[in-house]
Design an enzyme around this catalytic site. Structure first.
Site, PDB file in Angstrom:
ATOM      1  N   LYS A  83       0.861  -1.188   0.000  1.00  0.00           N
ATOM      2  CA  LYS A  83       0.000   0.000   0.000  1.00  0.00           C
ATOM      3  C   LYS A  83       0.896   1.236   0.000  1.00  0.00           C
ATOM      4  O   LYS A  83       1.783   1.360   0.860  1.00  0.00           O
ATOM      5  CB  LYS A  83      -0.874  -0.039   1.254  1.00  0.00           C
ATOM      6  CG  LYS A  83      -2.229   0.611   1.108  1.00  0.00           C
ATOM      7  CD  LYS A  83      -3.057   0.305   2.351  1.00  0.00           C
ATOM      8  CE  LYS A  83      -4.405   0.965   2.316  1.00  0.00           C
ATOM      9  NZ  LYS A  83      -5.121   0.789   3.577  1.00  0.00           N
TER      10      LYS A  83
HETATM   11  O1  G3P Z   1      -9.281   1.580   4.165  1.00  0.00           O
HETATM   12  C1  G3P Z   1      -9.119   2.875   4.616  1.00  0.00           C
HETATM   13  C2  G3P Z   1      -9.866   3.047   5.874  1.00  0.00           C
HETATM   14  O2  G3P Z   1      -9.248   2.310   6.882  1.00  0.00           O
HETATM   15  C3  G3P Z   1     -10.043   4.434   6.340  1.00  0.00           C
HETATM   16  O3  G3P Z   1     -11.219   4.419   7.048  1.00  0.00           O
HETATM   17  O4  G3P Z   1     -12.875   5.164   8.657  1.00  0.00           O
HETATM   18  O5  G3P Z   1     -10.449   5.741   8.984  1.00  0.00           O
HETATM   19  O6  G3P Z   1     -11.771   6.833   7.193  1.00  0.00           O
HETATM   20  P1  G3P Z   1     -11.592   5.617   8.016  1.00  0.00           P
END
Ligand code: G3P
Length: 218
Positions: A83
């Site tokens: 990633k």
């Molecule tokens: O896959 C990306 C994700 O982990 C981000 O999620 O909820 O932290 O915006 P969030």
């Protein structure tokens, strides 16, 4: 549509993997910090229970060091997807890694032009962050729609749209309607996908009526 679990919690990933419905896993530095565990150990353990792509994120900000880190991460298991962030250096690293045949997930995508560049750099996955756009009063789903349209205009682009930063069942449904290839979903939301109050109510009634028959199948 493929389902990835967005988690670095080995126990919850294992529980979901038992269903046979999980196609991969995504992690990020915040999820690793939340686990309180060693990054490399966690990734190795996840790869031992999941056959599909497991995203492990580099933490360097310059391309040469990203590539050094990618070497270490790739050595952990054959199903690692490296990633990289959607920066100029991340795109440079993506191009080198994808030319070498390594799976790459380009993350922190917030615009359609960023997604176009990632596809040109040979990304296996592009991760547009839906929830974080919604948080700002913008429309995360609109971004998924735009990327789908652009990628469909150029069938030679093979990058898969990995809908990320998913916060709700509605996000999963909308992503599937638009045609995102993958959704990476927190474990709690994956479980909610199976739920409907009428299913529970109907099952209750069936069980009560079945009991009145006094029969058993086994
Ligand atoms: O896959 C990306 C994700 O982990 C981000 O999620 O909820 O932290 O915006 P969030």
């Amino acid at each position: 549509m493929k389902f990835f679990v967005d988690s670095a919690d080995v126990e919850e990933i294992g529980e979901l993997a038992d269903s046979g419905l999980i196609d991969g896993v995504t992690t990020n530095p915040s999820l690793i910090a939340k686990s309180g565990r060693n990054f490399l150990d966690v990734i190795k353990e996840i790869c031992s229970i999941i056959d599909g792509p497991v995203s492990a994120e580099v933490t360097a900000l310059d391309a040469p060091t990203m590539l050094e880190e990618a070497k270490v991460l790739r050595g952990l298991a054959p199903n690692i997807a490296i990633k990289v962030p959607l920066t100029w250096d991340g795109l440079k690293a993506c191009k080198v890694l994808s030319d070498e045949g390594t799976m790459v997930n380009v993350t922190l995508c917030f615009s359609a032009t960023q997604a176009l560049l990632a596809a040109k750099a040979g990304a296996t996955f592009i991760s547009p962050f839906i929830g974080r756009l919604d948080d700002m009063g913008l429309d995360g789903m609109e971004l998924i729609e735009e990327i789908r349209e652009i990628y469909d205009n150029y069938p030679k682009l093979e990058t898969e749209i990995l809908a990320a930063s998913i916060r709700s069942v509605g996000h999963v449904k909308q992503s599937a309607l638009i045609g995102a290839d993958v959704a990476t979903v927190p474990a709690s939301v994956i479980k909610q996908l199976a739920k409907h109050p009428l299913t529970d109510k109907g099952l209750d009634a069936f069980m009560k009526d079945w009991e009145t028959t006094g029969q058993t199948i086994l």
